[in-house]
Design a protein around this motif. Structure first.
Motif, PDB file in Angstrom:
ATOM      1  N   TYR A 139      18.034 -37.083  -5.009  1.00 54.72           N
ATOM      2  CA  TYR A 139      18.358 -36.024  -3.906  1.00 54.72           C
ATOM      3  C   TYR A 139      17.302 -35.161  -4.112  1.00 54.72           C
ATOM      4  N   TYR A 140      17.281 -34.462  -2.841  1.00 57.78           N
ATOM      5  CA  TYR A 140      16.545 -33.015  -2.412  1.00 57.78           C
ATOM      6  C   TYR A 140      17.614 -32.241  -2.032  1.00 57.78           C
ATOM      7  N   GLY A 141      18.446 -31.468  -2.796  1.00 56.18           N
ATOM      8  CA  GLY A 141      19.207 -30.698  -2.327  1.00 56.18           C
ATOM      9  C   GLY A 141      20.517 -31.900  -2.154  1.00 56.18           C
ATOM     10  N   PRO A 142      20.971 -31.665  -0.621  1.00 57.88           N
ATOM     11  CA  PRO A 142      21.946 -32.648  -0.422  1.00 57.88           C
ATOM     12  C   PRO A 142      21.437 -34.055   0.271  1.00 57.88           C
ATOM     13  N   ILE A 143      19.950 -34.021   0.389  1.00 58.76           N
ATOM     14  CA  ILE A 143      19.466 -35.431   0.877  1.00 58.76           C
ATOM     15  C   ILE A 143      19.121 -36.212   0.053  1.00 58.76           C
ATOM     16  N   MET A 144      19.925 -37.337   0.217  1.00 59.32           N
ATOM     17  CA  MET A 144      19.609 -38.512  -0.760  1.00 59.32           C
ATOM     18  C   MET A 144      18.210 -39.283  -0.309  1.00 59.32           C
ATOM     19  N   ALA A 145      17.146 -38.893  -0.937  1.00 61.81           N
ATOM     20  CA  ALA A 145      15.768 -39.563  -0.609  1.00 61.81           C
ATOM     21  C   ALA A 145      15.720 -40.944  -1.138  1.00 61.81           C
ATOM     22  N   ILE A 146      16.297 -41.185  -2.308  1.00 60.25           N
ATOM     23  CA  ILE A 146      16.151 -42.641  -2.893  1.00 60.25           C
ATOM     24  C   ILE A 146      17.522 -43.072  -3.029  1.00 60.25           C
ATOM     25  N   GLY A 201       5.129 -48.613   2.149  1.00 58.22           N
ATOM     26  CA  GLY A 201       6.114 -48.032   3.206  1.00 58.22           C
ATOM     27  C   GLY A 201       5.603 -46.717   3.903  1.00 58.22           C
ATOM     28  N   ALA A 202       6.223 -46.487   5.209  1.00 58.32           N
ATOM     29  CA  ALA A 202       5.915 -45.702   5.951  1.00 58.32           C
ATOM     30  C   ALA A 202       6.022 -44.125   5.455  1.00 58.32           C
ATOM     31  N   ASN A 203       5.370 -43.490   6.087  1.00 56.18           N
ATOM     32  CA  ASN A 203       5.679 -41.790   5.833  1.00 56.18           C
ATOM     33  C   ASN A 203       7.138 -41.297   5.754  1.00 56.18           C
ATOM     34  N   GLY A 204       7.327 -40.712   4.456  1.00 59.00           N
ATOM     35  CA  GLY A 204       8.892 -40.532   4.411  1.00 59.00           C
ATOM     36  C   GLY A 204       9.926 -41.476   3.822  1.00 59.00           C
ATOM     37  N   ALA A 205       9.269 -42.664   3.475  1.00 60.14           N
ATOM     38  CA  ALA A 205      10.204 -43.598   2.972  1.00 60.14           C
ATOM     39  C   ALA A 205      10.596 -43.407   1.703  1.00 60.14           C
ATOM     40  N   GLY A 206      10.041 -42.573   0.941  1.00 61.73           N
ATOM     41  CA  GLY A 206      10.442 -42.197  -0.319  1.00 61.73           C
ATOM     42  C   GLY A 206       9.645 -42.554  -1.705  1.00 61.73           C
ATOM     43  N   LYS A 207       8.406 -43.136  -1.212  1.00 63.27           N
ATOM     44  CA  LYS A 207       7.672 -43.423  -2.144  1.00 63.27           C
ATOM     45  C   LYS A 207       7.033 -42.600  -3.200  1.00 63.27           C
ATOM     46  N   THR A 208       6.770 -41.152  -2.939  1.00 71.73           N
ATOM     47  CA  THR A 208       6.608 -40.036  -3.611  1.00 71.73           C
ATOM     48  C   THR A 208       7.509 -39.697  -4.368  1.00 71.73           C
ATOM     49  N   THR A 209       8.790 -39.623  -3.959  1.00 67.91           N
ATOM     50  CA  THR A 209       9.791 -39.428  -4.771  1.00 67.91           C
ATOM     51  C   THR A 209      10.311 -40.367  -5.934  1.00 67.91           C
ATOM     52  N   VAL A 210       9.817 -41.740  -5.761  1.00 64.30           N
ATOM     53  CA  VAL A 210       9.981 -42.689  -6.690  1.00 64.30           C
ATOM     54  C   VAL A 210       9.006 -42.295  -7.958  1.00 64.30           C
ATOM     55  N   PRO A 215      -1.027 -37.383  -8.607  1.00 65.22           N
ATOM     56  CA  PRO A 215      -0.123 -36.932  -7.586  1.00 65.22           C
ATOM     57  C   PRO A 215      -0.625 -37.157  -6.133  1.00 65.22           C
ATOM     58  N   GLU A 216      -0.090 -37.054  -5.321  1.00 70.03           N
ATOM     59  CA  GLU A 216      -0.639 -37.135  -3.853  1.00 70.03           C
ATOM     60  C   GLU A 216      -1.461 -35.786  -3.787  1.00 70.03           C
ATOM     61  N   GLY A 217      -2.513 -35.912  -2.884  1.00 74.74           N
ATOM     62  CA  GLY A 217      -3.311 -34.659  -2.624  1.00 74.74           C
ATOM     63  C   GLY A 217      -4.270 -34.231  -4.026  1.00 74.74           C
ATOM     64  N   ASP A 241      -0.567 -42.081  -6.795  1.00 77.14           N
ATOM     65  CA  ASP A 241       0.090 -41.785  -5.294  1.00 77.14           C
ATOM     66  C   ASP A 241      -0.941 -41.558  -4.183  1.00 77.14           C
ATOM     67  N   GLU A 242      -0.960 -42.788  -3.466  1.00 76.86           N
ATOM     68  CA  GLU A 242      -1.820 -42.535  -2.190  1.00 76.86           C
ATOM     69  C   GLU A 242      -3.421 -42.246  -2.539  1.00 76.86           C
ATOM     70  N   PRO A 243      -3.960 -43.134  -3.401  1.00 77.77           N
ATOM     71  CA  PRO A 243      -5.313 -42.621  -3.690  1.00 77.77           C
ATOM     72  C   PRO A 243      -6.260 -42.626  -2.368  1.00 77.77           C
ATOM     73  N   GLU A 264       1.133 -46.804  -1.695  1.00 81.47           N
ATOM     74  CA  GLU A 264       0.074 -46.596  -0.587  1.00 81.47           C
ATOM     75  C   GLU A 264       0.798 -46.810   0.710  1.00 81.47           C
ATOM     76  N   GLN A 265       0.001 -45.826   1.801  1.00 75.91           N
ATOM     77  CA  GLN A 265       0.394 -46.367   3.063  1.00 75.91           C
ATOM     78  C   GLN A 265      -0.649 -47.174   3.606  1.00 75.91           C
ATOM     79  N   ASN A 266      -1.646 -47.413   2.901  1.00 79.93           N
ATOM     80  CA  ASN A 266      -2.755 -48.339   3.273  1.00 79.93           C
ATOM     81  C   ASN A 266      -2.499 -49.644   2.866  1.00 79.93           C
TER      82      ASN A 266
HETATM   83  P1  ATP Z   1       4.574 -39.647   2.237  1.00 78.72           P
HETATM   84  O1  ATP Z   1       3.474 -40.648   2.416  1.00 78.72           O
HETATM   85  O2  ATP Z   1       4.748 -38.890   3.346  1.00 78.72           O
HETATM   86  O3  ATP Z   1       4.457 -38.760   1.035  1.00 78.72           O
HETATM   87  P2  ATP Z   1       6.682 -40.818   0.957  1.00 78.72           P
HETATM   88  O4  ATP Z   1       7.302 -42.221   1.488  1.00 78.72           O
HETATM   89  O5  ATP Z   1       6.200 -40.770  -0.233  1.00 78.72           O
HETATM   90  O6  ATP Z   1       6.082 -40.283   1.953  1.00 78.72           O
HETATM   91  P3  ATP Z   1       8.753 -38.884  -0.004  1.00 78.72           P
HETATM   92  O7  ATP Z   1       7.730 -37.717   0.349  1.00 78.72           O
HETATM   93  O8  ATP Z   1       9.119 -39.616  -1.049  1.00 78.72           O
HETATM   94  O9  ATP Z   1       8.292 -39.918   1.050  1.00 78.72           O
HETATM   95  O10 ATP Z   1      10.171 -38.402   0.843  1.00 78.72           O
HETATM   96  C1  ATP Z   1      11.206 -38.898   1.033  1.00 78.72           C
HETATM   97  C2  ATP Z   1      12.300 -38.407   1.815  1.00 78.72           C
HETATM   98  O11 ATP Z   1      12.611 -37.110   1.211  1.00 78.72           O
HETATM   99  C3  ATP Z   1      11.733 -37.889   3.290  1.00 78.72           C
HETATM  100  O12 ATP Z   1      13.070 -38.051   3.959  1.00 78.72           O
HETATM  101  C4  ATP Z   1      11.308 -36.627   3.126  1.00 78.72           C
HETATM  102  O13 ATP Z   1      11.465 -35.736   4.113  1.00 78.72           O
HETATM  103  C5  ATP Z   1      12.300 -36.081   2.026  1.00 78.72           C
HETATM  104  N1  ATP Z   1      11.786 -34.949   1.258  1.00 78.72           N
HETATM  105  C6  ATP Z   1      10.485 -35.048   0.424  1.00 78.72           C
HETATM  106  N2  ATP Z   1      10.343 -33.994   0.128  1.00 78.72           N
HETATM  107  C7  ATP Z   1      11.274 -33.005   0.318  1.00 78.72           C
HETATM  108  C8  ATP Z   1      11.424 -31.529   0.065  1.00 78.72           C
HETATM  109  N3  ATP Z   1      10.857 -30.987  -0.934  1.00 78.72           N
HETATM  110  N4  ATP Z   1      12.991 -31.035   0.400  1.00 78.72           N
HETATM  111  C9  ATP Z   1      13.691 -31.842   1.188  1.00 78.72           C
HETATM  112  N5  ATP Z   1      13.263 -33.187   1.522  1.00 78.72           N
HETATM  113  C10 ATP Z   1      12.370 -33.665   1.048  1.00 78.72           C
END
Ligand code: ATP
Length: 240
Positions: free
Chosen positions: A14-21, A38-47, A86-88, A163-165, A196-198
């Motif tokens: 979670y990010y606070g109340p938001i369930m990302a994974i 997966g697309a932007n925001g799918a949760g890859k970085t969070t994994v 890490p990404e970036g 993460d997204e090299p 990867e997004q690629n």
């Molecule tokens: P990207 O390619 O953009 O990095 P991603 O697949 O790696 O995308 P994540 O960065 O893991 O996705 O994000 C997963 C979800 O968690 C998204 O809905 C994003 O908006 C949310 N999220 C990511 N970081 C935070 C944060 N610091 N606070 C709140 N929500 C976040």
């Protein structure tokens, strides 16, 4: 079948109340290359952040070599043998290339091995040798990505999380980076988990792929089979 080197079971992050994974499970076999697409925001970085200890899962487990490591400090996870790129990139901009590489090896007590690995990474990326005494902040984006991968390698990891090299790099540089990632896997036996997004590129270098959509795995198959399925490519991966 042999025990996977990395086993992620039903994690919820979670990010606070938001369930990302939302209950993600997958295995990474020893010596393999696995990709999470997966697309932007799918949760890859969070994994990846959950595996390397930057984030704690609220549920589920991450097992490395059979031992549970969820909620372990990132520094300890790194010492166990998991390096995160890490990404970036996140190189240290005010340190030189050589100093960045030394930072990657800060836990090691084998100076001969460190020197040997420094020449190995200079062999992979000769431009880093040319720029060894320049500040990392003065490198191009591609060179910084090379440095980030090299710095991770300096820890002699068993597993590398990438993460997204390819992000923001020219097609030629992307090919170069992926070629070296493949060599790191084959020549040094480093297991790779690549986010990867690629998708086109990732499916070419990885053995097995998982597709993540809004925090859930919606597809899992060998990369050869994922590439054959036109609907999956178009729908989930954006490849026509
Ligand atoms: P990207 O390619 O953009 O990095 P991603 O697949 O790696 O995308 P994540 O960065 O893991 O996705 O994000 C997963 C979800 O968690 C998204 O809905 C994003 O908006 C949310 N999220 C990511 N970081 C935070 C944060 N610091 N606070 C709140 N929500 C976040």
């Amino acid at each position: 079948m042999a025990e996977p080197i990395l086993k992620v079971s039903n994690i919820e992050t979670y990010y606070g109340p938001i369930m990302a994974i939302r209950g993600v499970s997958f295995d990474v076999p020893q010596g393999g290359i696995v990709t999470i697409l997966g697309a932007n925001g799918a949760g890859k970085t969070t994994v990846l952040k959950t595996i390397c200890g930057v984030m704690d899962p609220q549920k589920g487990s991450v097992a490395f070599e059979g031992r549970e490591i969820q909620r372990t400090d990132p520094d300890k996870v790194m010492r166990l043998g998991i390096s995160h790129v890490p990404e970036g990139r996140e190189v240290f901009p005010f340190l030189t290339v050589r100093e960045n590489l030394r930072m990657g090896a800060y836990t090691r007590r084998d100076p001969d091995g460190v020197a040997q690995d420094m020449s190995t990474v200079f062999g992979y990326f000769p431009v880093l040798k040319e720029r060894a005494d320049q500040r990392a902040g003065s490198l191009s984006g591609g060179e910084q990505q090379m440095l980030a991968i090299s710095r991770a390698l300096m820890a002699r990891p068993k597993v590398m999380l990438l993460d997204e090299p390819s992000l923001g790099l020219s097609p030629k540089l992307v090919l170069e980076i992926f070629d070296i990632v493949t060599r790191i896997n084959r020549e040094r036996g480093v297991t790779i988990l690549l986010v990867e997004q690629n998708a086109n590129m990732a499916l070419k270098v990885a053995d097995y792929g998982y597709v993540l959509e809004v925090g859930r795995i919606v597809m899992a198959d060998t990369c050869a089979r994922l590439m054959e399925k036109d609907d999956i490519k178009e729908f989930y991966l954006g490849i026509k």
